[in-house]
Design a protein around this motif. Structure first.
Motif, PDB file in Angstrom:
ATOM      1  N   LEU A 132       3.980  15.507  -6.535  1.00  0.00           N
ATOM      2  CA  LEU A 132       4.819  16.089  -5.482  1.00  0.00           C
ATOM      3  C   LEU A 132       5.814  17.110  -6.009  1.00  0.00           C
ATOM      4  O   LEU A 132       6.215  18.021  -5.296  1.00  0.00           O
ATOM      5  CB  LEU A 132       5.579  14.980  -4.750  1.00  0.00           C
ATOM      6  N   VAL A 133       6.217  16.932  -7.255  1.00  0.00           N
ATOM      7  CA  VAL A 133       7.220  17.819  -7.843  1.00  0.00           C
ATOM      8  C   VAL A 133       6.678  19.242  -7.887  1.00  0.00           C
ATOM      9  O   VAL A 133       5.579  19.497  -8.376  1.00  0.00           O
ATOM     10  CB  VAL A 133       7.618  17.338  -9.261  1.00  0.00           C
ATOM     11  N   GLY A 134       7.427  20.153  -7.321  1.00  0.00           N
ATOM     12  CA  GLY A 134       7.046  21.557  -7.333  1.00  0.00           C
ATOM     13  C   GLY A 134       6.158  21.995  -6.176  1.00  0.00           C
ATOM     14  O   GLY A 134       5.873  23.185  -6.051  1.00  0.00           O
ATOM     15  N   LEU A 135       5.714  21.060  -5.346  1.00  0.00           N
ATOM     16  CA  LEU A 135       4.920  21.454  -4.179  1.00  0.00           C
ATOM     17  C   LEU A 135       5.813  22.107  -3.133  1.00  0.00           C
ATOM     18  O   LEU A 135       6.986  21.770  -3.009  1.00  0.00           O
ATOM     19  CB  LEU A 135       4.252  20.235  -3.532  1.00  0.00           C
ATOM     20  N   ALA A 136       5.233  23.006  -2.368  1.00  0.00           N
ATOM     21  CA  ALA A 136       5.953  23.565  -1.223  1.00  0.00           C
ATOM     22  C   ALA A 136       6.256  22.427  -0.250  1.00  0.00           C
ATOM     23  O   ALA A 136       5.467  21.482  -0.129  1.00  0.00           O
ATOM     24  CB  ALA A 136       5.105  24.636  -0.544  1.00  0.00           C
ATOM     25  N   PRO A 137       7.386  22.485   0.440  1.00  0.00           N
ATOM     26  CA  PRO A 137       7.751  21.391   1.349  1.00  0.00           C
ATOM     27  C   PRO A 137       6.683  21.053   2.382  1.00  0.00           C
ATOM     28  O   PRO A 137       6.530  19.897   2.763  1.00  0.00           O
ATOM     29  CB  PRO A 137       9.016  21.901   2.034  1.00  0.00           C
ATOM     30  N   ASP A 138       5.910  22.061   2.812  1.00  0.00           N
ATOM     31  CA  ASP A 138       4.892  21.816   3.836  1.00  0.00           C
ATOM     32  C   ASP A 138       3.466  21.853   3.281  1.00  0.00           C
ATOM     33  O   ASP A 138       2.503  22.042   4.023  1.00  0.00           O
ATOM     34  CB  ASP A 138       5.038  22.812   4.978  1.00  0.00           C
ATOM     35  N   ALA A 139       3.341  21.634   1.972  1.00  0.00           N
ATOM     36  CA  ALA A 139       2.020  21.652   1.338  1.00  0.00           C
ATOM     37  C   ALA A 139       1.166  20.476   1.814  1.00  0.00           C
ATOM     38  O   ALA A 139       1.680  19.462   2.284  1.00  0.00           O
ATOM     39  CB  ALA A 139       2.173  21.597  -0.186  1.00  0.00           C
ATOM     40  N   ASP A 140      -0.136  20.627   1.665  1.00  0.00           N
ATOM     41  CA  ASP A 140      -1.049  19.524   1.967  1.00  0.00           C
ATOM     42  C   ASP A 140      -0.854  18.404   0.955  1.00  0.00           C
ATOM     43  O   ASP A 140      -0.308  18.618  -0.142  1.00  0.00           O
ATOM     44  CB  ASP A 140      -2.501  20.000   1.915  1.00  0.00           C
ATOM     45  N   CYS A 141      -1.333  17.243   1.318  1.00  0.00           N
ATOM     46  CA  CYS A 141      -1.264  16.079   0.444  1.00  0.00           C
ATOM     47  C   CYS A 141      -1.944  16.407  -0.889  1.00  0.00           C
ATOM     48  O   CYS A 141      -3.062  16.934  -0.892  1.00  0.00           O
ATOM     49  CB  CYS A 141      -1.936  14.889   1.114  1.00  0.00           C
ATOM     50  N   PRO A 142      -1.295  16.094  -2.019  1.00  0.00           N
ATOM     51  CA  PRO A 142      -1.873  16.448  -3.312  1.00  0.00           C
ATOM     52  C   PRO A 142      -3.040  15.554  -3.733  1.00  0.00           C
ATOM     53  O   PRO A 142      -3.738  15.870  -4.682  1.00  0.00           O
ATOM     54  CB  PRO A 142      -0.698  16.303  -4.272  1.00  0.00           C
ATOM     55  N   MET A 143      -3.245  14.443  -3.050  1.00  0.00           N
ATOM     56  CA  MET A 143      -4.350  13.538  -3.383  1.00  0.00           C
ATOM     57  C   MET A 143      -5.401  13.587  -2.278  1.00  0.00           C
ATOM     58  O   MET A 143      -5.113  13.257  -1.137  1.00  0.00           O
ATOM     59  CB  MET A 143      -3.841  12.098  -3.519  1.00  0.00           C
ATOM     60  N   VAL A 144      -6.594  14.032  -2.652  1.00  0.00           N
ATOM     61  CA  VAL A 144      -7.688  14.060  -1.687  1.00  0.00           C
ATOM     62  C   VAL A 144      -8.891  13.410  -2.358  1.00  0.00           C
ATOM     63  O   VAL A 144      -9.329  13.895  -3.395  1.00  0.00           O
ATOM     64  CB  VAL A 144      -8.021  15.500  -1.248  1.00  0.00           C
ATOM     65  N   PRO A 145      -9.410  12.326  -1.853  1.00  0.00           N
ATOM     66  CA  PRO A 145      -8.896  11.577  -0.705  1.00  0.00           C
ATOM     67  C   PRO A 145      -7.628  10.823  -1.082  1.00  0.00           C
ATOM     68  O   PRO A 145      -7.406  10.506  -2.250  1.00  0.00           O
ATOM     69  CB  PRO A 145     -10.037  10.599  -0.372  1.00  0.00           C
ATOM     70  N   PHE A 146      -6.814  10.550  -0.080  1.00  0.00           N
ATOM     71  CA  PHE A 146      -5.567   9.832  -0.314  1.00  0.00           C
ATOM     72  C   PHE A 146      -5.860   8.335  -0.300  1.00  0.00           C
ATOM     73  O   PHE A 146      -6.131   7.754   0.728  1.00  0.00           O
ATOM     74  CB  PHE A 146      -4.527  10.185   0.744  1.00  0.00           C
ATOM     75  N   VAL A 147      -5.837   7.745  -1.471  1.00  0.00           N
ATOM     76  CA  VAL A 147      -6.164   6.327  -1.618  1.00  0.00           C
ATOM     77  C   VAL A 147      -5.014   5.656  -2.349  1.00  0.00           C
ATOM     78  O   VAL A 147      -4.513   6.185  -3.333  1.00  0.00           O
ATOM     79  CB  VAL A 147      -7.472   6.152  -2.423  1.00  0.00           C
ATOM     80  N   TYR A 148      -4.614   4.501  -1.861  1.00  0.00           N
ATOM     81  CA  TYR A 148      -3.570   3.730  -2.509  1.00  0.00           C
ATOM     82  C   TYR A 148      -3.943   2.254  -2.449  1.00  0.00           C
ATOM     83  O   TYR A 148      -4.770   1.853  -1.628  1.00  0.00           O
ATOM     84  CB  TYR A 148      -2.195   4.001  -1.875  1.00  0.00           C
ATOM     85  N   PRO A 149      -3.368   1.435  -3.328  1.00  0.00           N
ATOM     86  CA  PRO A 149      -3.757   0.018  -3.382  1.00  0.00           C
ATOM     87  C   PRO A 149      -3.460  -0.722  -2.084  1.00  0.00           C
ATOM     88  O   PRO A 149      -2.544  -0.370  -1.346  1.00  0.00           O
ATOM     89  CB  PRO A 149      -2.906  -0.560  -4.515  1.00  0.00           C
ATOM     90  N   LYS A 150      -4.229  -1.743  -1.855  1.00  0.00           N
ATOM     91  CA  LYS A 150      -4.017  -2.621  -0.705  1.00  0.00           C
ATOM     92  C   LYS A 150      -2.692  -3.365  -0.877  1.00  0.00           C
ATOM     93  O   LYS A 150      -2.217  -3.570  -1.975  1.00  0.00           O
ATOM     94  CB  LYS A 150      -5.140  -3.653  -0.593  1.00  0.00           C
ATOM     95  N   PHE A 151      -2.108  -3.734   0.246  1.00  0.00           N
ATOM     96  CA  PHE A 151      -0.906  -4.568   0.249  1.00  0.00           C
ATOM     97  C   PHE A 151      -1.356  -5.985  -0.090  1.00  0.00           C
ATOM     98  O   PHE A 151      -2.231  -6.532   0.564  1.00  0.00           O
ATOM     99  CB  PHE A 151      -0.240  -4.525   1.625  1.00  0.00           C
ATOM    100  N   GLU A 152      -0.767  -6.555  -1.116  1.00  0.00           N
ATOM    101  CA  GLU A 152      -1.182  -7.876  -1.566  1.00  0.00           C
ATOM    102  C   GLU A 152      -0.026  -8.866  -1.552  1.00  0.00           C
ATOM    103  O   GLU A 152       1.092  -8.525  -1.912  1.00  0.00           O
ATOM    104  CB  GLU A 152      -1.717  -7.797  -3.008  1.00  0.00           C
ATOM    105  N   THR A 153      -0.366 -10.085  -1.164  1.00  0.00           N
ATOM    106  CA  THR A 153       0.590 -11.176  -1.242  1.00  0.00           C
ATOM    107  C   THR A 153       0.087 -12.170  -2.266  1.00  0.00           C
ATOM    108  O   THR A 153      -1.104 -12.209  -2.606  1.00  0.00           O
ATOM    109  CB  THR A 153       0.772 -11.866   0.128  1.00  0.00           C
ATOM    110  N   LEU A 154       1.002 -12.964  -2.754  1.00  0.00           N
ATOM    111  CA  LEU A 154       0.654 -14.009  -3.704  1.00  0.00           C
ATOM    112  C   LEU A 154       0.247 -15.255  -2.946  1.00  0.00           C
ATOM    113  O   LEU A 154       0.845 -15.578  -1.926  1.00  0.00           O
ATOM    114  CB  LEU A 154       1.839 -14.318  -4.616  1.00  0.00           C
ATOM    115  N   ARG A 155      -0.732 -15.938  -3.444  1.00  0.00           N
ATOM    116  CA  ARG A 155      -1.123 -17.193  -2.818  1.00  0.00           C
ATOM    117  C   ARG A 155      -0.120 -18.273  -3.176  1.00  0.00           C
ATOM    118  O   ARG A 155       0.354 -18.331  -4.305  1.00  0.00           O
ATOM    119  CB  ARG A 155      -2.504 -17.617  -3.296  1.00  0.00           C
ATOM    120  N   ALA A 156       0.192 -19.093  -2.210  1.00  0.00           N
ATOM    121  CA  ALA A 156       1.101 -20.205  -2.451  1.00  0.00           C
ATOM    122  C   ALA A 156       0.391 -21.227  -3.346  1.00  0.00           C
ATOM    123  O   ALA A 156      -0.804 -21.475  -3.212  1.00  0.00           O
ATOM    124  CB  ALA A 156       1.524 -20.851  -1.148  1.00  0.00           C
TER     125      ALA A 156
END
Length: 149
Positions: free
Chosen positions: A123-147
């Motif tokens: 993100l550093v140095g991108l124009a404020p209205d630039a497209d997303c720098p990650m294509v495809p935009f993938v991020y980890p699943k939200f995970e909880t710990l098992r009791a």
């Protein structure tokens, strides 16, 4: 204008917020990339939690909810051509989430933090209205710990 200077009782924190949190609902919104809705969900619970808490926004659970809301909004912004907003919220999220690594309240914080850490230099140095720098935009699943059984 007259001020009401009579003392008013301080109500106990609304801890029912914590007992009512459904991390499954958070995971469904996060994993479904419904980040705008998730931000609103987190913000509503954060507001209820701090309303009567003597610690206010400094309450650790409230701070975690706010940090998750910041992370959520940062991911939302970067996908919607608001890179300056994404960077600002990403930094705020990383600062707060760093205190709760690797996990807290049954949530795996480390994958969320790692995603923000990986995204930041893009993100550093991108124009404020630039497209997303990650294509495809993938991020980890939200995970909880098992009791523990």
């Amino acid at each position: 204008m007259l001020l009401d200077l009579h003392s008013k009782p301080i109500l106990p924190p609304d801890r029912s917020v914590l007992s009512e949190l459904d991390w499954g609902e958070v995971a469904a919104l996060w994993n479904g990339n419904q980040l705008g809705q998730l931000h609103d969900w987190l913000n509503a619970r954060w507001s209820r939690l701090i309303r009567n808490s003597p610690l206010g926004a400094r309450d650790p659970e409230a701070e975690l909810l706010q940090a998750l809301a910041f992370a959520t909004l940062a991911l939302f912004f970067t996908q919607n051509q608001n890179q300056s907003g994404a960077l600002l919220l990403l930094d705020d999220a990383m600062l707060a989430l760093g205190k709760y690594r690797p996990s807290y309240m049954g949530i795996r914080i480390e994958p969320i933090y790692g995603t923000l850490q990986d995204l930041r230099p893009m993100l550093v140095g991108l124009a404020p209205d630039a497209d997303c720098p990650m294509v495809p935009f993938v991020y980890p699943k939200f995970e909880t710990l098992r009791a523990a059984p």
